[in-house]
Write a protein that holds these residues in place. Structure first.
Motif, PDB file in Angstrom:
ATOM      1  N   GLU A 111     -11.737  -1.700  -3.456  1.00 28.35           N
ATOM      2  CA  GLU A 111     -11.094  -0.679  -2.622  1.00 28.35           C
ATOM      3  C   GLU A 111     -10.391  -1.307  -1.422  1.00 28.35           C
ATOM      4  N   VAL A 112     -11.006  -2.331  -0.844  1.00 30.07           N
ATOM      5  CA  VAL A 112     -10.408  -3.021   0.301  1.00 30.07           C
ATOM      6  C   VAL A 112      -9.151  -3.765  -0.145  1.00 30.07           C
ATOM      7  N   ILE A 113      -9.210  -4.404  -1.297  1.00 29.69           N
ATOM      8  CA  ILE A 113      -8.051  -5.108  -1.844  1.00 29.69           C
ATOM      9  C   ILE A 113      -6.892  -4.137  -2.043  1.00 29.69           C
ATOM     10  N   ILE A 114      -7.176  -3.016  -2.682  1.00 28.51           N
ATOM     11  CA  ILE A 114      -6.139  -2.017  -2.949  1.00 28.51           C
ATOM     12  C   ILE A 114      -5.548  -1.490  -1.645  1.00 28.51           C
ATOM     13  N   GLU A 115      -6.407  -1.202  -0.678  1.00 26.27           N
ATOM     14  CA  GLU A 115      -5.931  -0.686   0.606  1.00 26.27           C
ATOM     15  C   GLU A 115      -5.027  -1.694   1.310  1.00 26.27           C
ATOM     16  N   LYS A 116      -5.437  -2.976   1.328  1.00 25.11           N
ATOM     17  CA  LYS A 116      -4.620  -4.000   1.979  1.00 25.11           C
ATOM     18  C   LYS A 116      -3.277  -4.158   1.280  1.00 25.11           C
ATOM     19  N   ILE A 117      -3.289  -4.169  -0.054  1.00 21.83           N
ATOM     20  CA  ILE A 117      -2.037  -4.302  -0.809  1.00 21.83           C
ATOM     21  C   ILE A 117      -1.134  -3.112  -0.521  1.00 21.83           C
ATOM     22  N   ASN A 118      -1.673  -1.920  -0.620  1.00 16.97           N
ATOM     23  CA  ASN A 118      -0.866  -0.722  -0.383  1.00 16.97           C
ATOM     24  C   ASN A 118      -0.286  -0.706   1.029  1.00 16.97           C
ATOM     25  N   ASN A 119      -1.081  -1.134   2.011  1.00 15.89           N
ATOM     26  CA  ASN A 119      -0.596  -1.159   3.395  1.00 15.89           C
ATOM     27  C   ASN A 119       0.592  -2.096   3.562  1.00 15.89           C
ATOM     28  N   PHE A 120       0.510  -3.306   2.992  1.00 18.59           N
ATOM     29  CA  PHE A 120       1.653  -4.191   3.191  1.00 18.59           C
ATOM     30  C   PHE A 120       2.830  -3.818   2.307  1.00 18.59           C
ATOM     31  N   LEU A 121       2.592  -3.114   1.196  1.00 16.42           N
ATOM     32  CA  LEU A 121       3.724  -2.616   0.408  1.00 16.42           C
ATOM     33  C   LEU A 121       4.520  -1.595   1.212  1.00 16.42           C
ATOM     34  N   VAL A 122       3.802  -0.735   1.924  1.00 18.47           N
ATOM     35  CA  VAL A 122       4.465   0.289   2.745  1.00 18.47           C
ATOM     36  C   VAL A 122       5.152  -0.358   3.949  1.00 18.47           C
ATOM     37  N   GLU A 123       4.444  -1.256   4.620  1.00 20.37           N
ATOM     38  CA  GLU A 123       4.963  -1.837   5.857  1.00 20.37           C
ATOM     39  C   GLU A 123       6.047  -2.887   5.628  1.00 20.37           C
ATOM     40  N   GLU A 124       5.829  -3.783   4.677  1.00 24.21           N
ATOM     41  CA  GLU A 124       6.743  -4.905   4.503  1.00 24.21           C
ATOM     42  C   GLU A 124       7.822  -4.665   3.448  1.00 24.21           C
ATOM     43  N   PHE A 125       7.535  -3.825   2.467  1.00 25.42           N
ATOM     44  CA  PHE A 125       8.498  -3.597   1.386  1.00 25.42           C
ATOM     45  C   PHE A 125       9.080  -2.195   1.418  1.00 25.42           C
ATOM     46  N   GLU A 126       8.682  -1.418   2.439  1.00 24.59           N
ATOM     47  CA  GLU A 126       9.203  -0.066   2.648  1.00 24.59           C
ATOM     48  C   GLU A 126       9.064   0.831   1.413  1.00 24.59           C
ATOM     49  N   VAL A 127       7.943   0.671   0.704  1.00 20.64           N
ATOM     50  CA  VAL A 127       7.629   1.520  -0.435  1.00 20.64           C
ATOM     51  C   VAL A 127       7.055   2.824   0.108  1.00 20.64           C
ATOM     52  N   GLU A 128       7.503   3.932  -0.439  1.00 20.29           N
ATOM     53  CA  GLU A 128       6.963   5.232  -0.038  1.00 20.29           C
ATOM     54  C   GLU A 128       5.517   5.338  -0.529  1.00 20.29           C
ATOM     55  N   GLU A 129       4.630   5.815   0.348  1.00 17.73           N
ATOM     56  CA  GLU A 129       3.220   5.953  -0.037  1.00 17.73           C
ATOM     57  C   GLU A 129       3.056   6.809  -1.284  1.00 17.73           C
ATOM     58  N   ASP A 130       3.877   7.832  -1.427  1.00 14.73           N
ATOM     59  CA  ASP A 130       3.792   8.725  -2.590  1.00 14.73           C
ATOM     60  C   ASP A 130       4.128   8.018  -3.894  1.00 14.73           C
ATOM     61  N   ASP A 131       4.868   6.902  -3.816  1.00 20.87           N
ATOM     62  CA  ASP A 131       5.251   6.154  -5.014  1.00 20.87           C
ATOM     63  C   ASP A 131       4.171   5.186  -5.468  1.00 20.87           C
ATOM     64  N   ILE A 132       3.167   4.972  -4.633  1.00 21.17           N
ATOM     65  CA  ILE A 132       2.117   4.007  -4.949  1.00 21.17           C
ATOM     66  C   ILE A 132       1.013   4.697  -5.739  1.00 21.17           C
ATOM     67  N   ALA A 133       0.916   4.300  -6.992  1.00 23.08           N
ATOM     68  CA  ALA A 133      -0.130   4.806  -7.897  1.00 23.08           C
ATOM     69  C   ALA A 133      -0.493   3.670  -8.844  1.00 23.08           C
ATOM     70  N   PRO A 134      -1.764   3.580  -9.257  1.00 29.44           N
ATOM     71  CA  PRO A 134      -2.181   2.475 -10.121  1.00 29.44           C
ATOM     72  C   PRO A 134      -1.328   2.322 -11.385  1.00 29.44           C
ATOM     73  N   GLU A 135      -0.880   3.435 -11.952  1.00 26.42           N
ATOM     74  CA  GLU A 135      -0.117   3.362 -13.204  1.00 26.42           C
ATOM     75  C   GLU A 135       1.376   3.126 -12.995  1.00 26.42           C
ATOM     76  N   ALA A 136       1.814   3.091 -11.736  1.00 29.10           N
ATOM     77  CA  ALA A 136       3.237   2.881 -11.432  1.00 29.10           C
ATOM     78  C   ALA A 136       3.660   1.467 -11.797  1.00 29.10           C
ATOM     79  N   GLY A 137       4.854   1.338 -12.327  1.00 25.85           N
ATOM     80  CA  GLY A 137       5.388   0.030 -12.674  1.00 25.85           C
ATOM     81  C   GLY A 137       5.629  -0.805 -11.421  1.00 25.85           C
ATOM     82  N   LEU A 138       5.195  -2.046 -11.442  1.00 21.52           N
ATOM     83  CA  LEU A 138       5.319  -2.907 -10.268  1.00 21.52           C
ATOM     84  C   LEU A 138       6.788  -3.136  -9.907  1.00 21.52           C
ATOM     85  N   LYS A 139       7.582  -3.570 -10.870  1.00 21.63           N
ATOM     86  CA  LYS A 139       8.989  -3.872 -10.589  1.00 21.63           C
ATOM     87  C   LYS A 139       9.770  -2.615 -10.229  1.00 21.63           C
TER      88      LYS A 139
END
Length: 80
Positions: A4-32
């Protein structure tokens, strides 16, 4: 570090550094597709992982990574 900590850290930097919308982050979402990675962004992603988790990643690590869940699992295995 638990999953859970790993997922939270990854999601946080995806939002902050890659400007990914939080709503777009889901385990089944395609990475690319979710991250819209080009080759330069890919390098930034590897650097972000190395600085946030202290693990080294190489291109071969991403061969079977298709979804965010695959990515979470990759990092979890690298940390174990």
């Amino acid at each position: 570090m638990d999953k859970e900590v790993i997922i939270e850290k990854i999601n946080n930097f995806l939002v902050e550094e890659f400007e990914v919308e939080e709503d777009d982050i889901a385990p089944e979402a395609g990475l690319k597709e979710t991250l819209e990675l080009d080759s330069l962004d890919f390098v930034d992603l590897v650097v972000a992982i190395e600085s946030n988790f202290g693990v080294k990643l190489v291109g071969e690590d991403f061969v079977n990574v298709k979804t965010l869940q695959d990515f979470y699992t990759l990092i979890e295995h690298k940390l174990s």
